[in-house]
Every structure is written in structure tokens, then in C-alpha cells.
Scaffold this active site. Structure first.
Site, PDB file in Angstrom:
ATOM      1  N   ASP A 268       2.482   5.109 -12.679  1.00 51.68           N
ATOM      2  CA  ASP A 268       1.256   5.230 -11.879  1.00 51.68           C
ATOM      3  C   ASP A 268       1.528   6.168 -10.707  1.00 51.68           C
ATOM      4  O   ASP A 268       2.683   6.465 -10.386  1.00 51.68           O
ATOM      5  CB  ASP A 268       0.814   3.852 -11.352  1.00 51.68           C
ATOM      6  CG  ASP A 268      -0.481   3.922 -10.546  1.00 51.68           C
ATOM      7  OD1 ASP A 268      -1.423   4.620 -10.978  1.00 51.68           O
ATOM      8  OD2 ASP A 268      -0.557   3.301  -9.472  1.00 51.68           O
TER       9      ASP A 268
ATOM     10  N   THR B  55      -6.623   7.657 -13.557  1.00 49.21           N
ATOM     11  CA  THR B  55      -6.779   9.070 -13.209  1.00 49.21           C
ATOM     12  C   THR B  55      -5.836   9.935 -14.046  1.00 49.21           C
ATOM     13  O   THR B  55      -6.235  10.980 -14.571  1.00 49.21           O
ATOM     14  CB  THR B  55      -6.492   9.277 -11.708  1.00 49.21           C
ATOM     15  OG1 THR B  55      -7.195   8.286 -10.967  1.00 49.21           O
ATOM     16  CG2 THR B  55      -6.907  10.657 -11.250  1.00 49.21           C
TER      17      THR B  55
ATOM     18  N   CYS C 224      -9.672   1.511 -11.570  1.00 47.13           N
ATOM     19  CA  CYS C 224      -8.448   2.083 -10.973  1.00 47.13           C
ATOM     20  C   CYS C 224      -7.460   0.929 -10.877  1.00 47.13           C
ATOM     21  O   CYS C 224      -7.838  -0.175 -10.462  1.00 47.13           O
ATOM     22  CB  CYS C 224      -8.765   2.645  -9.594  1.00 47.13           C
ATOM     23  SG  CYS C 224      -7.286   3.071  -8.621  1.00 47.13           S
TER      24      CYS C 224
ATOM     25  N   CYS D 275      -2.498   4.206 -15.049  1.00 43.08           N
ATOM     26  CA  CYS D 275      -3.281   4.930 -14.046  1.00 43.08           C
ATOM     27  C   CYS D 275      -4.477   5.549 -14.772  1.00 43.08           C
ATOM     28  O   CYS D 275      -4.292   6.338 -15.707  1.00 43.08           O
ATOM     29  CB  CYS D 275      -2.412   6.025 -13.428  1.00 43.08           C
ATOM     30  SG  CYS D 275      -3.280   7.079 -12.259  1.00 43.08           S
TER      31      CYS D 275
ATOM     32  N   TYR E  50      -3.788  10.467  -6.579  1.00 42.95           N
ATOM     33  CA  TYR E  50      -4.096  11.482  -7.589  1.00 42.95           C
ATOM     34  C   TYR E  50      -5.621  11.753  -7.637  1.00 42.95           C
ATOM     35  O   TYR E  50      -6.046  12.836  -8.040  1.00 42.95           O
ATOM     36  CB  TYR E  50      -3.709  10.975  -8.983  1.00 42.95           C
ATOM     37  CG  TYR E  50      -2.249  11.035  -9.363  1.00 42.95           C
ATOM     38  CD1 TYR E  50      -1.274  11.565  -8.515  1.00 42.95           C
ATOM     39  CD2 TYR E  50      -1.846  10.556 -10.617  1.00 42.95           C
ATOM     40  CE1 TYR E  50       0.059  11.609  -8.918  1.00 42.95           C
ATOM     41  CE2 TYR E  50      -0.511  10.609 -11.019  1.00 42.95           C
ATOM     42  CZ  TYR E  50       0.428  11.130 -10.165  1.00 42.95           C
ATOM     43  OH  TYR E  50       1.739  11.180 -10.574  1.00 42.95           O
TER      44      TYR E  50
HETATM   45  N1  DGL Z   1      -3.959   3.754  -9.940  1.00 42.97           N
HETATM   46  C1  DGL Z   1      -4.596   5.038 -10.079  1.00 42.97           C
HETATM   47  C2  DGL Z   1      -5.772   4.921 -11.038  1.00 42.97           C
HETATM   48  O1  DGL Z   1      -5.831   3.983 -11.808  1.00 42.97           O
HETATM   49  C3  DGL Z   1      -4.792   5.527  -8.704  1.00 42.97           C
HETATM   50  C4  DGL Z   1      -5.417   6.814  -8.528  1.00 42.97           C
HETATM   51  C5  DGL Z   1      -4.994   7.612  -7.341  1.00 42.97           C
HETATM   52  O2  DGL Z   1      -3.802   7.815  -7.147  1.00 42.97           O
HETATM   53  O3  DGL Z   1      -5.916   8.090  -6.693  1.00 42.97           O
HETATM   54  O4  DGL Z   1      -6.633   5.748 -11.102  1.00 42.97           O
END
Ligand code: DGL
Length: 267
Positions: free
Chosen positions: A6, A71, A179, A69, A38
Site C-alpha cells: 500500500d 489507487t 480506500c 491499495c 498516491y
Molecule cells: N490506501 C490507498 C487506497 O486504497 C490510499 C491512497 C493514497 O495513498 O492516497 O487508495
């Protein structure tokens, strides 16, 4: 060994379910905290990070990588699958089950900007937007709160309230956590939701999927599933790891002391 990845500590909400489903497995978790969040970044940058981290996880012996993750999955899963020989399991906001279960016909999705642009999500949205009204909300600032370990308190309450209340006012009976950081805010979200909507976290379903993928792989390769003693988890962080260690301890209890923690520098 199962690789888990992640942008930061959010993927621990998935590791928690993976570990519960497969307690004898070894895990190697990478938190790419140096580059977190991210969500607002260029997808090409996220692809580069996902490639670098996956290469590292495979070098450590990962048989399968869980991209914990949303994203990174949205930006990179097809590139990862075509670049490496091992299987990848990704995340996607659980819009489908929420849409199928919704009685009110309104579903709220809380995710990052990058996730809302993902092809998988857009396909699911196109399939279900005739059936339910989907309210999308970018959770700006929530990932940063979780990374700081501030999952409750006035700031969390105010930010979550600003995002979730309009969904409830529009009649949403399901709030999808799109997320992997957001499950750590469940206490605060639940206080605001106050029983008016179901909070949907896809992590348990992703853990079951990873279990199926690994079992299939081992059947094909003739490798045995480990049994007996609890598996070892090793955590690599490209950033600071104080909050990561706190969350691992919260999830695993005293077993967290037997796990390994390292700093990681990958370009
Ligand atoms: N845990 C990531 C997700 O599920 C976080 C995203 C990020 O870093 O903005 O999208």
C-alpha cells in the site's frame, strides 16, 4: 509468502483480514510512506511505484502480491499482471454488492481521486448507475489523518462529517469505503452514520479471493500450504514507521513483537 503493498498503513486493514484467513502464512508488507498519498498523484507515477515495490516483493519470495491499495490497483494492476509471472490480487470499491443490497437506491462511495478514475471502477459504475444513484466523494485529507494515527478526535470527526453527512442527507443506505485507509476511521464514520447506513469494507472478500488464488497456484505447482505454527510477518517502510508499528500491535496484539520491521529505500 504473500506480498502486501500500500502507499502507507492503509493496507494493514487488508493484511488484518489476510492474516485472519491464513494464519499460518508468511507475509511481507511494504508501506510506501515516503510517497504517500498516491490519491492525487499522476497515475504514471503510481505505476512506477507499484512496479518498483512489486519487483522488491518478488525478490523477497512473494508467490502472490495483494495490491492492498485501491489507487494503485486502479492505476497499475493491468501493467503489473502483464509484467510479472506471479498472480496479483487488487482492490476495487465494493460498489457492486452495495448497489445490489441498497433499499433506498442511493449509495455513497468514499475514495481517492485516482480510484474514481480507474477503469474497473468506471465499468462497475456504468453497470449499476441505472439501478442506484451513486454519490462519489473524494476523501481529501483522510489518508493523511490515518497516516498520523489520528483516527478519532475533532479533526477526524469534522472531515468525515463533511464527506459522509451529505451522502446520508441524500438517502444513502450504504457507504462504501473505497480506500484501504478508511476502515481505520470506522469508529468515527459509524458515530456519524449512527445506524442510518451500512459501512462496506471489501477487505474480507479480498482476503478470501487471495486465499483462492494462492490455493490454485499451489495446486498447480505442487507446493504445500503451510500448517501449524503462526506465520511470520515482515514490514518494510519507505517512510516513518511509528504509526505502522502501533497499528500492527493493535491488530496482532503481543504477536506483533515477534514480527520484523525494516526501513526500505527503493527508487
Ligand atoms: N490506501 C490507498 C487506497 O486504497 C490510499 C491512497 C493514497 O495513498 O492516497 O487508495
Amino acid at each position: 509468502m504473500i506480498g502486501v503493498y500500500d502507499s502507507g498503513v492503509g493496507g494493514l486493514s487488508v493484511w488484518k483480514e489476510l492474516r485472519a484467513a491464513m494464519p499460518a502464512e508468511d507475509f511481507c508488507y511494504v508501506s510506501d510512506g515516503a510517497y504517500c498519498p498516491y490519491g492525487p498523484k499522476d497515475p504514471a507515477f503510481v505505476v512506477d511505484r507499484a512496479m518498483a515495490v512489486s519487483r522488491f516483493l518478488i525478490s523477497q519470495g512473494a508467490e502472490v502480491v495483494v495490491v492492498a491499495c485501491n489507487t494503485a490497483t486502479a492505476a497499475a494492476i493491468s501493467t503489473l499482471r502483464s509484467s510479472f509471472a506471479i498472480p496479483f490480487v487488487g482492490m476495487e470499491p465494493a460498489l457492486k454488492p452495495a448497489a445490489l443490497r441498497s433499499q433506498s437506491g442511493v449509495v455513497g462511495v468514499l475514495a481517492t481521486a485516482g480510484t474514481f478514475k480507474g477503469r474497473l471502477y468506471l465499468n462497475t459504475l456504468a453497470r449499476f448507475s441505472g439501478r442506484v444513484k451513486v454519490i462519489e466523494q473524494v476523501g481529501t485529507g483522510l489518508v493523511e489523518l490515518v497516516e498520523r494515527g489520528e483516527v478519532a478526535g475533532p479533526e477526524a470527526e469534522s472531515l468525515v462529517g463533511r464527506y459522509v453527512r451529505p451522502m446520508l442527507e441524500a438517502g444513502a443506505d450504504h457507504i462504501v469505503l473505497g480506500c484501504t485507509h478508511y476502515p481505520f476511521l470506522t469508529g468515527t464514520i459509524a458515530r456519524i452514520v449512527d445506524g442510518r447506513a451500512a459501512i462496506v469494507n471489501p477487505a474480507p472478500a479480498v482476503a478470501r479471493q487471495a486465499q483462492r488464488v494462492l490455493a490454485d497456484l499451489r495446486e498447480r505447482t505442487g507446493k504445500k500450504q503451510p500448517a501449524g505454527k503462526p506465520g511470520l510477518s515482515t514490514f518494510f517502510s519507505t517512510g516513518e514507521d511509528t504509526v505502522l508499528r502501533q497499528l500492527v500491535r493493535q491488530i496482532a496484539g503481543p504477536q506483533a513483537d515477534s514480527y520484523l520491521y525494516h526501513s526500505l529505500y527503493i527508487i
